[in-house]
Design a protein around this motif. Sequence first.
Motif, mmCIF file in Angstrom:
data_model
loop_
_atom_site.group_PDB
_atom_site.id
_atom_site.type_symbol
_atom_site.label_atom_id
_atom_site.label_comp_id
_atom_site.label_asym_id
_atom_site.label_seq_id
_atom_site.Cartn_x
_atom_site.Cartn_y
_atom_site.Cartn_z
ATOM 1 N N MET A 68 -28.985 52.757 100.090
ATOM 2 C CA MET A 68 -29.413 54.071 100.553
ATOM 3 C C MET A 68 -28.547 55.194 99.978
ATOM 4 O O MET A 68 -29.038 56.298 99.732
ATOM 5 C CB MET A 68 -29.471 54.132 102.079
ATOM 6 C CG MET A 68 -30.594 53.278 102.682
ATOM 7 S SD MET A 68 -32.153 53.237 101.733
ATOM 8 C CE MET A 68 -32.831 54.842 102.143
ATOM 9 N N LEU A 109 -27.307 55.127 96.999
ATOM 10 C CA LEU A 109 -27.720 55.291 95.600
ATOM 11 C C LEU A 109 -29.058 56.013 95.480
ATOM 12 O O LEU A 109 -29.234 56.853 94.606
ATOM 13 C CB LEU A 109 -27.801 53.921 94.900
ATOM 14 C CG LEU A 109 -26.534 53.060 94.909
ATOM 15 C CD1 LEU A 109 -26.714 51.838 94.008
ATOM 16 C CD2 LEU A 109 -25.302 53.844 94.451
ATOM 17 N N VAL A 110 -29.997 55.693 96.374
ATOM 18 C CA VAL A 110 -31.326 56.297 96.220
ATOM 19 C C VAL A 110 -31.408 57.711 96.791
ATOM 20 O O VAL A 110 -32.409 58.394 96.596
ATOM 21 C CB VAL A 110 -32.442 55.420 96.840
ATOM 22 C CG1 VAL A 110 -32.490 54.064 96.147
ATOM 23 C CG2 VAL A 110 -32.265 55.254 98.347
ATOM 24 N N THR A 111 -30.370 58.150 97.475
ATOM 25 C CA THR A 111 -30.396 59.543 97.940
ATOM 26 C C THR A 111 -29.384 60.389 97.164
ATOM 27 O O THR A 111 -29.108 61.534 97.530
ATOM 28 C CB THR A 111 -30.121 59.641 99.455
ATOM 29 O OG1 THR A 111 -28.914 58.942 99.748
ATOM 30 C CG2 THR A 111 -31.247 59.048 100.264
ATOM 31 N N ILE A 138 -32.296 66.373 94.601
ATOM 32 C CA ILE A 138 -32.605 65.296 95.564
ATOM 33 C C ILE A 138 -31.927 65.564 96.910
ATOM 34 O O ILE A 138 -32.427 65.152 97.957
ATOM 35 C CB ILE A 138 -32.225 63.915 94.986
ATOM 36 C CG1 ILE A 138 -33.003 62.793 95.692
ATOM 37 C CG2 ILE A 138 -30.728 63.644 95.082
ATOM 38 C CD1 ILE A 138 -32.961 61.457 94.985
ATOM 39 N N GLU A 139 -30.818 66.316 96.902
ATOM 40 C CA GLU A 139 -30.173 66.673 98.166
ATOM 41 C C GLU A 139 -31.123 67.494 99.045
ATOM 42 O O GLU A 139 -31.006 67.467 100.271
ATOM 43 C CB GLU A 139 -28.881 67.480 97.922
ATOM 44 C CG GLU A 139 -27.695 66.665 97.387
ATOM 45 C CD GLU A 139 -27.578 66.655 95.870
ATOM 46 O OE1 GLU A 139 -28.603 66.980 95.204
ATOM 47 O OE2 GLU A 139 -26.508 66.320 95.347
ATOM 48 N N GLU A 184 -33.987 64.936 100.837
ATOM 49 C CA GLU A 184 -33.326 63.669 101.149
ATOM 50 C C GLU A 184 -34.218 62.715 101.940
ATOM 51 O O GLU A 184 -34.233 61.515 101.686
ATOM 52 C CB GLU A 184 -32.008 63.920 101.901
ATOM 53 C CG GLU A 184 -31.207 62.642 102.013
ATOM 54 C CD GLU A 184 -29.796 62.832 102.550
ATOM 55 O OE1 GLU A 184 -29.258 63.949 102.444
ATOM 56 O OE2 GLU A 184 -29.251 61.849 103.069
ATOM 57 N N ALA A 201 -36.785 61.269 99.655
ATOM 58 C CA ALA A 201 -36.117 60.373 98.713
ATOM 59 C C ALA A 201 -35.786 59.057 99.399
ATOM 60 O O ALA A 201 -35.973 57.980 98.831
ATOM 61 C CB ALA A 201 -34.847 61.017 98.174
ATOM 62 N N ALA A 202 -35.321 59.142 100.640
ATOM 63 C CA ALA A 202 -34.975 57.926 101.370
ATOM 64 C C ALA A 202 -36.222 57.102 101.668
ATOM 65 O O ALA A 202 -36.190 55.869 101.614
ATOM 66 C CB ALA A 202 -34.252 58.282 102.665
ATOM 67 N N GLY A 260 -36.978 55.584 98.517
ATOM 68 C CA GLY A 260 -35.806 54.758 98.188
ATOM 69 C C GLY A 260 -35.806 53.424 98.913
ATOM 70 O O GLY A 260 -35.357 52.415 98.374
ATOM 71 N N GLN A 261 -36.331 53.406 100.123
ATOM 72 C CA GLN A 261 -36.414 52.141 100.859
ATOM 73 C C GLN A 261 -37.311 51.136 100.147
ATOM 74 O O GLN A 261 -37.040 49.934 100.143
ATOM 75 C CB GLN A 261 -36.968 52.392 102.263
ATOM 76 C CG GLN A 261 -35.874 52.797 103.228
ATOM 77 C CD GLN A 261 -36.402 53.116 104.604
ATOM 78 O OE1 GLN A 261 -37.606 53.046 104.863
ATOM 79 N NE2 GLN A 261 -35.495 53.484 105.486
ATOM 80 N N SER A 270 -31.285 56.750 89.433
ATOM 81 C CA SER A 270 -32.169 56.921 90.597
ATOM 82 C C SER A 270 -32.492 58.378 90.945
ATOM 83 O O SER A 270 -33.661 58.702 91.157
ATOM 84 C CB SER A 270 -31.582 56.231 91.830
ATOM 85 O OG SER A 270 -31.613 54.843 91.663
ATOM 86 N N PRO A 271 -31.506 59.285 91.033
ATOM 87 C CA PRO A 271 -31.866 60.641 91.466
ATOM 88 C C PRO A 271 -32.929 61.299 90.578
ATOM 89 O O PRO A 271 -33.933 61.829 91.094
ATOM 90 C CB PRO A 271 -30.533 61.396 91.401
ATOM 91 C CG PRO A 271 -29.497 60.336 91.600
ATOM 92 C CD PRO A 271 -30.052 59.122 90.901
ATOM 93 N N PHE A 330 -35.002 59.807 88.487
ATOM 94 C CA PHE A 330 -36.222 59.006 88.555
ATOM 95 C C PHE A 330 -36.992 59.321 89.840
ATOM 96 O O PHE A 330 -38.204 59.564 89.819
ATOM 97 C CB PHE A 330 -35.838 57.525 88.481
ATOM 98 C CG PHE A 330 -36.920 56.557 88.863
ATOM 99 C CD1 PHE A 330 -38.062 56.429 88.075
ATOM 100 C CD2 PHE A 330 -36.803 55.762 89.996
ATOM 101 C CE1 PHE A 330 -39.061 55.525 88.424
ATOM 102 C CE2 PHE A 330 -37.794 54.868 90.346
ATOM 103 C CZ PHE A 330 -38.928 54.746 89.572
ATOM 104 N N ILE A 331 -36.285 59.363 90.963
ATOM 105 C CA ILE A 331 -36.951 59.593 92.246
ATOM 106 C C ILE A 331 -37.531 61.014 92.305
ATOM 107 O O ILE A 331 -38.637 61.227 92.804
ATOM 108 C CB ILE A 331 -35.984 59.304 93.419
ATOM 109 C CG1 ILE A 331 -35.686 57.802 93.457
ATOM 110 C CG2 ILE A 331 -36.561 59.777 94.752
ATOM 111 C CD1 ILE A 331 -34.647 57.364 94.471
#
Lengths: 763, 156
Positions: free
Chosen positions: A14, A16-18, B73-74, B77, B80-81, B84-85, B99-100, B102-103
Amino acid sequence: MRIVNTAVPKVDAMALVTGKPVYTDDLAPKNCLIVKLLRSPHAFAKICDMDTAVAAQMPGIACVITHRDVPRHRFTMAGQSYPEPSPYDRLILDQIVRYVGDPVAIVAGTTEKEVEKAMREITVSYEVFEPVLDPEKALDHPSVIHPEKDWHVNFDIGSQVERNLCCSGGFESGDTGAEFSASDVIVDEVYHVKANSQAMMETFRTYTYLDHNNRLTIVTSTQIPFHIRQIAARALGIPKQNIRVIKPRIGAGFGAKQTLISELFPAIVTLTTGKPAKIVFDRTESFIGSTSRHEMIIRVKVGADKEGKLLAIHLHTLSNTGAYGEHAPTTVGLSGHKTLPLYNKAKACKFSYQVVYTNTMSAGAFRGYGATQGTFALESAMNELAAKLGMDPLTLRLKNLLEEGEILTAYHGEKLNSCALEACIQKGREMIGWEKKFPCVRISDTKVRAVGAAITMQGSSIPNIDMAAVEVRLQDDAYYTLMIGATDMGTGCDTILAQIAAECLECELDKIIVSGVDTDHSPYDTGSYASSTTFLTGMAVVKACERLKGKIIRAAGLRLKTDPAALAFDGRAIFNDNEKDDEKNRINLDDLAKSLVVGAGHCLSATASHSSPVSPPPFMAGFVEIEMDLETGKTHVIDYVGVVDCGTPINPNLARLQTEGGIVQGIGMALFEDITYGKTGKMMNNSFMQYKIPSRLDLGEIRVAFQSSYEPAGPFGAKSIGEVVINTPAPAIAHAITNACGIHLRTLPMTAENILMKIREKQ
Amino acid sequence: MQISCDINGKAYTRHIEPDLVLIDFLRDLGFLSLKQGCDTTNCGLCTVWVDGTPRLSCAMLAAGIQGRQITTIEGVEKEAAAFGQFLAAQGADQCGFCSPGFIMNVLAMERELTDPSDDQIKHYLAGNLCRCTGYAGQMRAITLYLGARKGELSCE
């Protein structure tokens, strides 16, 4: 098993993905001096004179360091256990520069702009020598790349440095001469694997500072924190005890970070100025100023009888280590030792090698570590042999395949205790649809689809050399801290080791807090390389947890005033093993843990070290289906099937991801990736514009399956997986290309133009 | 020179050098999710949204964002989460360095395309390099995520 062999998400996922700030450059203090390197424009030259006076006086500049200012202890940047096999042939800055990009001066200042401006004011005059650029002409070249008197090896590696021969050696088992004479069919060809770049997304970066005890702290993106401490101590001429290395999250490595690259430059700036310092390589520097895969030119001779029984194999490898000898004697070994054992039934085998210096960037470690190069050569030769014999290439494999229980002659006489390679081949053959598709299917006037295959093995840790220690502590809320020195580089070892600990301690995964790596706090670990982490550190975790369980039971015995021999532990409580209802002789772990940190308590912690006398090989069978345009040579991988025997996959998702990622890196190596040098030795592919790595448009389907054997020497039966997965694409795709249009490509990469030129040649 | 802009819904006014690149401007302000993987606009790691559109922050001057809205991405969030999950459920976060960016591009794609085909997804994200995953795990995560957004599937 509850937690081992389940696909839990990574413990750090989590963050890393945020986009949390967890990488080296995110953590660096804002007041770091910015460090940059002036690099050599010449492939081989001696610095005659250098004027840095103007630069040093410029605004914002803290120091300019040249070869006159650095310690004179030669060292290797290769991250290896002491005594390192790689020669000590480096200085932080040397008066002789040996490749285009070799550092000439270190400049540090307040801002990047000021440093860049100052670098332009440094004048250097060089005496330029004729560079050695072709590995086949390196031996006895008039230019001697390492003429220095203090060039040093820790033990004999067959070097003749005055001949540009970094190392050499080999072995023979049986009488290959006689067996070749007795062979009905012989293939004798030369295969050429080029230098490749690891190209991990996070480039090299380090920051350094002096702590409150005036010790040098190195925070760096590395796979080898403890080796960094060892190398830095030697190179900087300070005791190891004055150095602390911290590894945060790292943006992958693939072996690139098994070599010290960026660490010493800010370190020497910090030692010189007393100030924190930081270096971040840009992508160009990452390409031109690090290490690449060793270019290898491998001659393979394979002889068999008419029935396809292998009689003899001879592999001779010429490896190009570039300007310095990082990982030179070890990578080359794998080109033979991790290929020949596949055909252990061959009556005789021989392996010989020479590794030469040239004036190109030093080669180093890259996933596969020589086995990749050797696999391309030997597996291509096996496919050519099958064609010559008129035999199905899979049948030829199955006829000669190693089997469980065999003593592997070319693998240091190790006994093979786990192997499901035959099942991998059978499964892959079904998945790709071999019987229907081999060798090819014409789908239009200009397009053909063809299949190809290759098999491979790697190892699991370096036997008797790699060492992993872990410490596991019971904390007072009945959770555990797992202290490791192994470095998670995105592969997920923090998670995998936590899974192993949770399995052993019979607790939930979230009760294990993984902490690493800080050389002041973490137990020693050689680092994450040589496919060692799951196998070796994993076993250390098993041992440490068993010890801690014993301690928990003994501590409960003291509290309960009962004989610990009668007690058992189920992860939650310690109780009378014979009478489960005996409430008097029962204590919850939580209560025990809390009581242990009050008054006359006893902090419970267990440490265990592990090294392995064997390096059990994981195996993989790779199958590819390509579509080739016969008019342009354009070749697209439409389907890749990888079937892997990595023993028990501790985390099936992470094992799958390793396999998919490795296959795609292997496809890049097969089809596009190529480091080339111009006439003067300048690297021509120094950006992602010129050095193409696979994008998601370059790939078809990637399918992965597991055929698990059980390895008795590994934790819960596990072997390694990280490296074996990169080896099959190059030979499998080369095979498919042959099956598509009849040409043999024995030099990588197999670009459309190389394919087309071969097709034209044949016509 | 002075610029004013909106970053993740908050107003910023700063004095900058005219040659300051957007990624350095944002990292200096503490938006450390932004990563740079190349010097040649090939990798996609530094992707942010400028007025809602994905842009490479390594290839834009900070001076060019006067009066514009930046999203990192901040600033997204939760979204993204949520995606991200799905990525983590595949193990496809790996080293996480790409990741940032890419997401940010996946979330932009979700806003821009309705029911994208696999080919459309691949083309939309072609500029986001990843050296760890081989892309297959990322694709599984995207497919499951888009399905879940339509109420069809969970990340398991």
